[in-house]
Design a protein around this motif. Structure first.
Motif, PDB file in Angstrom:
ATOM      1  N   GLY A 180      47.832 -24.889 -30.185  1.00 23.91           N
ATOM      2  CA  GLY A 180      47.291 -25.300 -31.471  1.00 23.91           C
ATOM      3  C   GLY A 180      45.867 -24.883 -31.743  1.00 23.91           C
ATOM      4  N   GLY A 181      45.125 -24.475 -30.716  1.00 23.67           N
ATOM      5  CA  GLY A 181      43.721 -24.164 -30.975  1.00 23.67           C
ATOM      6  C   GLY A 181      42.974 -23.689 -29.753  1.00 23.67           C
ATOM      7  N   ILE A 182      41.655 -23.590 -29.903  1.00 24.69           N
ATOM      8  CA  ILE A 182      40.810 -22.994 -28.877  1.00 24.69           C
ATOM      9  C   ILE A 182      39.420 -23.624 -28.963  1.00 24.69           C
ATOM     10  N   PHE A 183      38.704 -23.652 -27.840  1.00 30.59           N
ATOM     11  CA  PHE A 183      37.305 -24.056 -27.839  1.00 30.59           C
ATOM     12  C   PHE A 183      36.476 -22.852 -27.418  1.00 30.59           C
ATOM     13  N   VAL A 184      35.463 -22.512 -28.230  1.00 32.79           N
ATOM     14  CA  VAL A 184      34.592 -21.388 -27.902  1.00 32.79           C
ATOM     15  C   VAL A 184      33.181 -21.909 -27.673  1.00 32.79           C
ATOM     16  N   CYS A 185      32.541 -21.410 -26.636  1.00 30.73           N
ATOM     17  CA  CYS A 185      31.173 -21.808 -26.307  1.00 30.73           C
ATOM     18  C   CYS A 185      30.205 -21.093 -27.250  1.00 30.73           C
ATOM     19  N   ASN A 186      29.332 -21.869 -27.854  1.00 30.11           N
ATOM     20  CA  ASN A 186      28.399 -21.322 -28.838  1.00 30.11           C
ATOM     21  C   ASN A 186      27.145 -22.193 -28.824  1.00 30.11           C
ATOM     22  N   ALA A 187      26.025 -21.624 -28.447  1.00 29.92           N
ATOM     23  CA  ALA A 187      24.785 -22.395 -28.353  1.00 29.92           C
ATOM     24  C   ALA A 187      24.354 -22.948 -29.704  1.00 29.92           C
ATOM     25  N   GLN A 188      24.780 -22.306 -30.789  1.00 28.88           N
ATOM     26  CA  GLN A 188      24.475 -22.773 -32.145  1.00 28.88           C
ATOM     27  C   GLN A 188      25.793 -22.919 -32.909  1.00 28.88           C
ATOM     28  N   PRO A 189      26.533 -23.981 -32.619  1.00 33.10           N
ATOM     29  CA  PRO A 189      27.882 -24.124 -33.175  1.00 33.10           C
ATOM     30  C   PRO A 189      27.891 -24.249 -34.696  1.00 33.10           C
ATOM     31  N   ASP A 190      28.976 -23.776 -35.289  1.00 36.41           N
ATOM     32  CA  ASP A 190      29.162 -23.859 -36.728  1.00 36.41           C
ATOM     33  C   ASP A 190      29.614 -25.257 -37.129  1.00 36.41           C
ATOM     34  N   PRO A 191      29.362 -25.654 -38.373  1.00 29.70           N
ATOM     35  CA  PRO A 191      29.751 -26.999 -38.820  1.00 29.70           C
ATOM     36  C   PRO A 191      31.259 -27.144 -38.991  1.00 29.70           C
ATOM     37  N   VAL A 192      31.712 -28.385 -38.956  1.00 27.65           N
ATOM     38  CA  VAL A 192      33.128 -28.693 -39.185  1.00 27.65           C
ATOM     39  C   VAL A 192      33.538 -28.136 -40.554  1.00 27.65           C
ATOM     40  N   GLY A 193      34.705 -27.530 -40.593  1.00 26.52           N
ATOM     41  CA  GLY A 193      35.216 -26.947 -41.828  1.00 26.52           C
ATOM     42  C   GLY A 193      35.039 -25.451 -41.919  1.00 26.52           C
ATOM     43  N   THR A 194      34.183 -24.872 -41.052  1.00 24.00           N
ATOM     44  CA  THR A 194      33.985 -23.427 -41.050  1.00 24.00           C
ATOM     45  C   THR A 194      35.294 -22.709 -40.700  1.00 24.00           C
ATOM     46  N   VAL A 195      35.626 -21.695 -41.455  1.00 23.18           N
ATOM     47  CA  VAL A 195      36.819 -20.888 -41.184  1.00 23.18           C
ATOM     48  C   VAL A 195      36.380 -19.576 -40.545  1.00 23.18           C
ATOM     49  N   ALA A 196      36.968 -19.243 -39.407  1.00 25.30           N
ATOM     50  CA  ALA A 196      36.596 -18.032 -38.668  1.00 25.30           C
ATOM     51  C   ALA A 196      37.835 -17.178 -38.410  1.00 25.30           C
ATOM     52  N   GLN A 197      37.604 -15.896 -38.298  1.00 22.47           N
ATOM     53  CA  GLN A 197      38.651 -14.969 -37.891  1.00 22.47           C
ATOM     54  C   GLN A 197      38.419 -14.624 -36.421  1.00 22.47           C
ATOM     55  N   LEU A 198      39.427 -14.838 -35.604  1.00 23.08           N
ATOM     56  CA  LEU A 198      39.300 -14.661 -34.164  1.00 23.08           C
ATOM     57  C   LEU A 198      40.164 -13.499 -33.686  1.00 23.08           C
ATOM     58  N   ALA A 199      39.678 -12.830 -32.640  1.00 20.54           N
ATOM     59  CA  ALA A 199      40.475 -11.823 -31.941  1.00 20.54           C
ATOM     60  C   ALA A 199      40.175 -11.958 -30.452  1.00 20.54           C
ATOM     61  N   PHE A 200      41.220 -12.013 -29.636  1.00 21.08           N
ATOM     62  CA  PHE A 200      41.028 -12.166 -28.190  1.00 21.08           C
ATOM     63  C   PHE A 200      42.253 -11.634 -27.459  1.00 21.08           C
ATOM     64  N   THR A 201      42.021 -11.220 -26.228  1.00 18.76           N
ATOM     65  CA  THR A 201      43.101 -10.725 -25.382  1.00 18.76           C
ATOM     66  C   THR A 201      43.328 -11.709 -24.252  1.00 18.76           C
ATOM     67  N   LEU A 202      44.549 -12.168 -24.112  1.00 12.77           N
ATOM     68  CA  LEU A 202      44.882 -13.164 -23.097  1.00 12.77           C
ATOM     69  C   LEU A 202      44.854 -12.547 -21.702  1.00 12.77           C
ATOM     70  N   PRO A 203      44.482 -13.311 -20.688  1.00 15.24           N
ATOM     71  CA  PRO A 203      44.514 -12.805 -19.316  1.00 15.24           C
ATOM     72  C   PRO A 203      45.903 -12.276 -18.969  1.00 15.24           C
ATOM     73  N   GLY A 204      45.954 -11.106 -18.361  1.00 13.90           N
ATOM     74  CA  GLY A 204      47.221 -10.502 -17.977  1.00 13.90           C
ATOM     75  C   GLY A 204      47.924  -9.770 -19.097  1.00 13.90           C
ATOM     76  N   ASN A 205      47.267  -9.658 -20.260  1.00 13.94           N
ATOM     77  CA  ASN A 205      47.884  -8.977 -21.394  1.00 13.94           C
ATOM     78  C   ASN A 205      46.937  -7.902 -21.904  1.00 13.94           C
ATOM     79  N   THR A 206      47.457  -7.009 -22.712  1.00 14.40           N
ATOM     80  CA  THR A 206      46.624  -5.931 -23.269  1.00 14.40           C
ATOM     81  C   THR A 206      46.612  -5.935 -24.785  1.00 14.40           C
ATOM     82  N   VAL A 207      47.363  -6.846 -25.401  1.00 13.57           N
ATOM     83  CA  VAL A 207      47.474  -6.878 -26.862  1.00 13.57           C
ATOM     84  C   VAL A 207      46.469  -7.879 -27.419  1.00 13.57           C
ATOM     85  N   PRO A 208      45.510  -7.430 -28.230  1.00 21.41           N
ATOM     86  CA  PRO A 208      44.560  -8.368 -28.844  1.00 21.41           C
ATOM     87  C   PRO A 208      45.276  -9.271 -29.852  1.00 21.41           C
TER      88      PRO A 208
END
Length: 284
Positions: A180-208
């Motif tokens: 359902g979701g993810i937690f990202v470490c950010n020293a200056q976190p965005d406020p609740v309600g911010t919409v972000a576009q994410l891209a990441f590659t899972l461990p053991g995979n090559t497809v972003p």
């Protein structure tokens, strides 16, 4: 995003209900015990610890709130047969509703597999694995502070996430991940309600994987707390996925299923089998 995107209807909101479950940790004195007790307290549990069988009985019997979870390394009980000890302990009135996690450094005692239901052994944990995975087990059994309201479990991870809000794009490390979701470490976190576009590659995979996500939780840096708190609760954002293509959802589910099996199934000595019994949460 494109027309084939599916939504995540279960992520409308999160709640926060404090729960003070009682946890007793039985292990050898040393850094592992000290760190585990500290982390559990930071999460919000009422934690006590001991290192011998007599003290375990005494603390179980004298606890004002019955112990909800016993995390025990049976090898730390010198001169005591671990299976017999657990049988005697289970007969105590104070242990009627106590759940167990058995910690080990090698193979699980095969005798425990046959009596796991009788003794309420919910899981075993190899102490060579990261403590974050043990914490994952504990919070699955005793969900603190509304964790049980999540639509899916979160698993500890560490990989880079391409995090974009409008034209602003940054790289952050992921701290945990679930269907359902993810937690990202950010020293200056965005406020609740911010919409972000994410891209990441899972461990053991090559497809972003690509996903639209919405900030639902903000953890700010707390300068007045110690390093253990900062390590357990790093500053950053908890986000729920709101858009993701079907193929990327499938890859995410495969990864989470593998983590579920790796972390939440009771391993045995018998041919490296896994007991296919899912961990279920306990209600206060």
């Amino acid at each position: 995003m494109n027309a084939s995107i599916s939504s995540f209807p279960g992520n409308a909101h999160l709640a926060d209900t404090p729960i003070r479950f009682k946890v007793l940790v039985v292990d050898r004195p040393g850094p592992h015990l000290d760190y585990l007790v500290g982390v559990l307290r930071e999460v919000g549990y009422n934690v006590d610890a001991t290192s011998d069988s007599e003290a375990t009985f005494r603390k179980m019997r004298s606890s004002v709130r019955p112990v909800d979870l016993l995390i025990i390394d049976l090898e730390s009980l010198h001169g005591v047969d671990g299976l017999r000890f657990l049988h005697v302990l289970r007969k105590e009135d104070c242990c009627t509703n106590t759940h167990l996690i058995v910690t080990i450094r090698g193979s699980l005692d095969g005798r425990l597999v046959d009596v796991r239901s009788e003794l309420a052994i919910r899981a075993s944990f190899n102490k060579l694995r990261p403590i974050e995975e043990l914490l994952c087990l504990v919070t699955a059994i005793l969900p603190p502070r509304g964790h049980n309201l999540r639509s899916s479990r979160r698993f500890p991870v560490k990989f880079l996430v391409d995090y974009a809000v409008g034209t602003n794009r940054q790289l952050f490390y992921a701290n945990n991940l679930g269907l359902g979701g993810i937690f990202v470490c950010n020293a200056q976190p965005d406020p609740v309600g911010t919409v972000a576009q994410l891209a990441f590659t899972l461990p053991g995979n090559t497809v972003p994987l690509k996903a639209g996500a919405k900030v639902v939780r903000v953890v700010q840096h707390a300068s007045e707390v110690g390093p253990l708190h900062s390590q357990t609760f790093p500053p950053g954002n908890g986000l729920v996925f709101i858009e993701m293509g079907p193929e990327h959802q499938r890859l995410l589910k495969e990864f989470c299923d593998e983590e579920e099996t790796r972390i939440f199934r009771l391993p045995t000595m018998l041919g490296n089998r896994l007991i296919d019994e899912p961990i279920e949460e306990v209600t206060p």
